[in-house]
Design a protein around this motif. Sequence first.
Motif, PDB file in Angstrom:
ATOM      1  N   ILE A 118     -16.550  20.916  19.052  1.00  0.00           N
ATOM      2  CA  ILE A 118     -17.840  21.166  18.874  1.00  0.00           C
ATOM      3  C   ILE A 118     -18.282  22.896  18.836  1.00  0.00           C
ATOM      4  O   ILE A 118     -17.812  23.339  20.395  1.00  0.00           O
ATOM      5  N   ALA A 119     -17.842  23.859  17.854  1.00  0.00           N
ATOM      6  CA  ALA A 119     -18.157  25.286  17.971  1.00  0.00           C
ATOM      7  C   ALA A 119     -19.560  25.382  17.299  1.00  0.00           C
ATOM      8  O   ALA A 119     -19.311  26.581  15.835  1.00  0.00           O
ATOM      9  N   SER A 120     -19.984  25.173  17.691  1.00  0.00           N
ATOM     10  CA  SER A 120     -22.013  25.590  17.393  1.00  0.00           C
ATOM     11  C   SER A 120     -22.480  26.330  16.886  1.00  0.00           C
ATOM     12  O   SER A 120     -23.054  26.626  16.568  1.00  0.00           O
ATOM     13  N   GLY A 121     -21.025  27.186  17.858  1.00  0.00           N
ATOM     14  CA  GLY A 121     -22.329  28.704  18.484  1.00  0.00           C
ATOM     15  C   GLY A 121     -23.629  28.862  19.208  1.00  0.00           C
ATOM     16  O   GLY A 121     -23.774  28.092  20.374  1.00  0.00           O
ATOM     17  N   ALA A 122     -24.570  29.811  18.716  1.00  0.00           N
ATOM     18  CA  ALA A 122     -25.500  30.440  19.893  1.00  0.00           C
ATOM     19  C   ALA A 122     -27.231  30.205  18.915  1.00  0.00           C
ATOM     20  O   ALA A 122     -26.811  30.724  17.417  1.00  0.00           O
ATOM     21  N   GLN A 123     -28.111  30.570  19.251  1.00  0.00           N
ATOM     22  CA  GLN A 123     -28.883  30.865  18.372  1.00  0.00           C
ATOM     23  C   GLN A 123     -29.560  32.080  19.881  1.00  0.00           C
ATOM     24  O   GLN A 123     -30.047  32.184  20.328  1.00  0.00           O
ATOM     25  N   GLU A 124     -31.210  32.564  18.538  1.00  0.00           N
ATOM     26  CA  GLU A 124     -30.927  33.954  19.016  1.00  0.00           C
ATOM     27  C   GLU A 124     -32.378  33.536  19.699  1.00  0.00           C
ATOM     28  O   GLU A 124     -32.783  32.731  19.426  1.00  0.00           O
ATOM     29  N   ARG A 125     -32.451  34.470  21.324  1.00  0.00           N
ATOM     30  CA  ARG A 125     -34.006  34.198  22.119  1.00  0.00           C
ATOM     31  C   ARG A 125     -34.638  35.377  21.527  1.00  0.00           C
ATOM     32  O   ARG A 125     -34.467  36.156  20.925  1.00  0.00           O
ATOM     33  N   LEU A 126     -35.880  34.844  21.846  1.00  0.00           N
ATOM     34  CA  LEU A 126     -37.353  35.968  21.624  1.00  0.00           C
ATOM     35  C   LEU A 126     -38.053  36.038  22.314  1.00  0.00           C
ATOM     36  O   LEU A 126     -37.830  34.862  23.213  1.00  0.00           O
ATOM     37  N   ILE A 127     -39.083  37.269  22.068  1.00  0.00           N
ATOM     38  CA  ILE A 127     -39.178  36.660  23.680  1.00  0.00           C
ATOM     39  C   ILE A 127     -40.662  36.756  22.782  1.00  0.00           C
ATOM     40  O   ILE A 127     -41.241  37.758  21.646  1.00  0.00           O
ATOM     41  N   PRO A 128     -41.750  36.305  23.418  1.00  0.00           N
ATOM     42  CA  PRO A 128     -43.679  36.110  23.168  1.00  0.00           C
ATOM     43  C   PRO A 128     -43.766  37.980  23.647  1.00  0.00           C
ATOM     44  O   PRO A 128     -44.413  38.213  24.003  1.00  0.00           O
ATOM     45  N   PHE A 129     -44.986  38.489  22.501  1.00  0.00           N
ATOM     46  CA  PHE A 129     -45.812  39.254  22.525  1.00  0.00           C
ATOM     47  C   PHE A 129     -46.570  39.209  21.418  1.00  0.00           C
ATOM     48  O   PHE A 129     -46.719  38.722  20.319  1.00  0.00           O
ATOM     49  N   PRO A 130     -47.807  39.736  21.888  1.00  0.00           N
ATOM     50  CA  PRO A 130     -49.298  39.705  20.273  1.00  0.00           C
ATOM     51  C   PRO A 130     -48.692  40.000  19.249  1.00  0.00           C
ATOM     52  O   PRO A 130     -47.998  41.610  18.849  1.00  0.00           O
ATOM     53  N   ASN A 131     -49.155  39.599  17.807  1.00  0.00           N
ATOM     54  CA  ASN A 131     -48.286  39.777  16.571  1.00  0.00           C
ATOM     55  C   ASN A 131     -47.534  39.917  16.369  1.00  0.00           C
ATOM     56  O   ASN A 131     -47.170  40.093  15.215  1.00  0.00           O
ATOM     57  N   ILE A 214     -41.647  46.290  25.404  1.00  0.00           N
ATOM     58  CA  ILE A 214     -42.704  45.725  24.163  1.00  0.00           C
ATOM     59  C   ILE A 214     -43.922  45.185  24.501  1.00  0.00           C
ATOM     60  O   ILE A 214     -43.390  43.947  25.735  1.00  0.00           O
ATOM     61  N   LYS A 215     -45.136  46.146  24.483  1.00  0.00           N
ATOM     62  CA  LYS A 215     -46.050  45.005  24.399  1.00  0.00           C
ATOM     63  C   LYS A 215     -46.935  44.319  23.759  1.00  0.00           C
ATOM     64  O   LYS A 215     -47.006  42.825  24.031  1.00  0.00           O
ATOM     65  N   ARG A 216     -46.822  44.632  22.049  1.00  0.00           N
ATOM     66  CA  ARG A 216     -47.756  44.447  21.004  1.00  0.00           C
ATOM     67  C   ARG A 216     -46.960  44.957  19.906  1.00  0.00           C
ATOM     68  O   ARG A 216     -46.807  46.532  20.339  1.00  0.00           O
ATOM     69  N   ALA A 217     -47.519  44.298  18.956  1.00  0.00           N
ATOM     70  CA  ALA A 217     -47.207  44.826  17.600  1.00  0.00           C
ATOM     71  C   ALA A 217     -47.989  45.232  17.233  1.00  0.00           C
ATOM     72  O   ALA A 217     -48.765  44.003  16.947  1.00  0.00           O
ATOM     73  N   ILE A 218     -47.958  46.446  16.254  1.00  0.00           N
ATOM     74  CA  ILE A 218     -48.901  46.966  15.913  1.00  0.00           C
ATOM     75  C   ILE A 218     -49.356  47.055  14.282  1.00  0.00           C
ATOM     76  O   ILE A 218     -47.845  46.957  13.181  1.00  0.00           O
ATOM     77  N   GLY A 219     -50.530  46.541  13.960  1.00  0.00           N
ATOM     78  CA  GLY A 219     -50.228  45.884  11.889  1.00  0.00           C
ATOM     79  C   GLY A 219     -51.061  44.974  12.193  1.00  0.00           C
ATOM     80  O   GLY A 219     -51.640  44.708  12.525  1.00  0.00           O
ATOM     81  N   GLU A 220     -51.891  44.780  10.736  1.00  0.00           N
ATOM     82  CA  GLU A 220     -52.906  44.853  10.030  1.00  0.00           C
ATOM     83  C   GLU A 220     -51.760  42.631   9.483  1.00  0.00           C
ATOM     84  O   GLU A 220     -51.913  41.548   9.348  1.00  0.00           O
ATOM     85  N   THR A 224     -46.633  48.299  11.726  1.00  0.00           N
ATOM     86  CA  THR A 224     -47.229  49.719  11.310  1.00  0.00           C
ATOM     87  C   THR A 224     -46.306  50.711  12.425  1.00  0.00           C
ATOM     88  O   THR A 224     -47.064  51.472  13.006  1.00  0.00           O
ATOM     89  N   GLY A 225     -45.758  49.629  14.076  1.00  0.00           N
ATOM     90  CA  GLY A 225     -45.748  50.236  15.579  1.00  0.00           C
ATOM     91  C   GLY A 225     -45.721  49.599  15.691  1.00  0.00           C
ATOM     92  O   GLY A 225     -46.099  48.243  15.632  1.00  0.00           O
ATOM     93  N   ALA A 226     -45.553  49.879  17.429  1.00  0.00           N
ATOM     94  CA  ALA A 226     -45.937  49.207  18.386  1.00  0.00           C
ATOM     95  C   ALA A 226     -46.140  49.679  19.846  1.00  0.00           C
ATOM     96  O   ALA A 226     -46.066  51.071  20.227  1.00  0.00           O
ATOM     97  N   GLU A 227     -46.220  48.990  20.854  1.00  0.00           N
ATOM     98  CA  GLU A 227     -46.765  49.785  21.797  1.00  0.00           C
ATOM     99  C   GLU A 227     -45.933  49.413  23.093  1.00  0.00           C
ATOM    100  O   GLU A 227     -45.329  48.146  23.181  1.00  0.00           O
ATOM    101  N   ILE A 228     -45.132  50.268  23.639  1.00  0.00           N
ATOM    102  CA  ILE A 228     -44.628  49.797  24.471  1.00  0.00           C
ATOM    103  C   ILE A 228     -45.267  50.590  25.918  1.00  0.00           C
ATOM    104  O   ILE A 228     -46.403  51.229  25.991  1.00  0.00           O
ATOM    105  N   TYR A 229     -44.016  50.001  26.892  1.00  0.00           N
ATOM    106  CA  TYR A 229     -44.793  50.227  28.692  1.00  0.00           C
ATOM    107  C   TYR A 229     -43.376  50.944  29.463  1.00  0.00           C
ATOM    108  O   TYR A 229     -42.168  50.138  29.553  1.00  0.00           O
ATOM    109  N   GLU A 230     -43.611  51.023  30.711  1.00  0.00           N
ATOM    110  CA  GLU A 230     -42.594  51.013  31.671  1.00  0.00           C
ATOM    111  C   GLU A 230     -42.791  50.341  32.160  1.00  0.00           C
ATOM    112  O   GLU A 230     -43.817  50.175  33.337  1.00  0.00           O
TER     113      GLU A 230
END
Lengths: 367, 166
Positions: A118-131, A214-220, A224-230
């Motif tokens: 079995i060499a089925s590889g991997a899948q991507e992780r995603l992180i949740p954020f609004p939008n 990343i805090k959230r994706a911006i766009g309707e 169109t952008g992203a809010e980021i934070y330290e």
Amino acid sequence: MRELKTDVLVVGGGPAGLSAAASAAGAGANVLIVEGDLHLGGQLVKQSHKFFGSKEEYAGTRGFEIAKILREEIANCEDRVEIMLNTTVSGYYREERVVTAMVGEEEYLRIVPKKIVIASGAQERLIPFPNNDIPGVYGAGAVQTLMNVYGVVPGKRVLMIGAGNIGLIVSYQLMQAGVEVAAILEAMPRIGGYWVHAAKVRRLGVPILLRHSIKRAIGETVVTGAEIYELDDKFNQVGETEVVECDTICLAVGLTPTNELLWQAGCRMKYIPFLCGHVPLRDKCMRTSNEDIWMAGDVSGIEEASAAMIEGRIAGLGAAKALGFNIQDEMFGEYWVRLKNLRAGEVGEKIRAGVLNATVDGWEENA
Amino acid sequence: MKVSAIFESGVLTEERPGAVSPPEALWKSHKGGLVIVECPQRIPCNPCNTSCPTGAITEFADINDVPAINYDKCTGCALCVARCPGLACFVADLTFGEGMALMKLPYEMLPLPTKGKTVKCLGRTGEVVCEGKVENVAEPLRDRTRVVHVSVPIDKVSDVRAIKVV
């Protein structure tokens, strides 16, 4: 229902699976490779960067060229290797030792293998954020597929999340395709990928913002952008939220093993954070607790393709040996040394610990 | 950002093992130039050594070792510049003349530079350090990694690490 028989079934035609198929067929076994995609090579076909490692791991050669080399090796095995593309393994029936698979959307069939890798590889992780559900938010794998397989750029200005090797390499590839990379965010206080990969993108003017997320994706309707934070040491926000203008947000926040088939097969599994998820316990020959099943590559723990190819060689040899083909034990030894060398650096520290934690001395039923 | 944080984001801030400059006296007089390697992290990789025709990048005891260089053997041929998967090798020839140095830099972007044209020379964070004149564009391994020969003021050698075609 059609039923296929084979000595060794290899699930997955990526670097690990192709290497396993080549070594099992080289030992004399008949091999069937089942691959869900329309072509062999797995993630290698998207890798336009040159590989690290030593000559044996094709160091200095671009990933897609390595895929060609492996495909040629398979082609030279003549009629001992059969390949089924566009075919997805859907289940393993323990009692009958039967694998079921779907060819395209038309045919459902049974495969009766003597042994399985079995060499089925991997899948991507995603992180949740609004939008994060609006168009323009991608996984790094999708971005690579779009660009390097289909020749389509995902956007004009990308915010990359994650400074592991994938985030760094895909950023570099985006720039090669003429796409601007606004910044690479990394939640940890240091890059996770190779320092030289980071240096490559830094000197082209891309900022790598450590301790940022990343805090959230911006766009309707589209990004169109992203809010980021330290972040501080406890991953709490410090300072003001900032806005980055971009039309694409690319997530490169890690992979996790595609392990469903191993669960189904009743293989003993263990959650090992250093290997990025639940992985099967294995002996030194990459055999699982199911005596008919071996594994190789990212499904056994997330690591570089160089290591996946060596694991594939080992697993293929192991399966062939169990079938009674004449395998010299020294051949394993050579691969073990190469794996050990690959993992000996500072980036390999977690892999070493993880693999040690997942490895058993031997399986009782074989004793 | 603190200096260590800058380094951790992929920018060399000082010499360290795997990232040292050639010895000055030899460098100033050596026609063809000497290699500068900036590879300060232990990773499993050795093509700089295996591609070196003179053994100037010495053999690795452990493949994870950072590169060590015997500058007496380096000819400035730049094969390592073309081969290094990390694009971490550069050559600088300080004997180019009239206060200028010839740098041999790896390049994998588009558009390709053309001989005789002026390009921007970038530092380790992408800042424009100076302008440079393209003296040659080579593709030693025919694998689409170009080695761009660009002349720059000699005092910019320690800063210039990339070019931008404008």
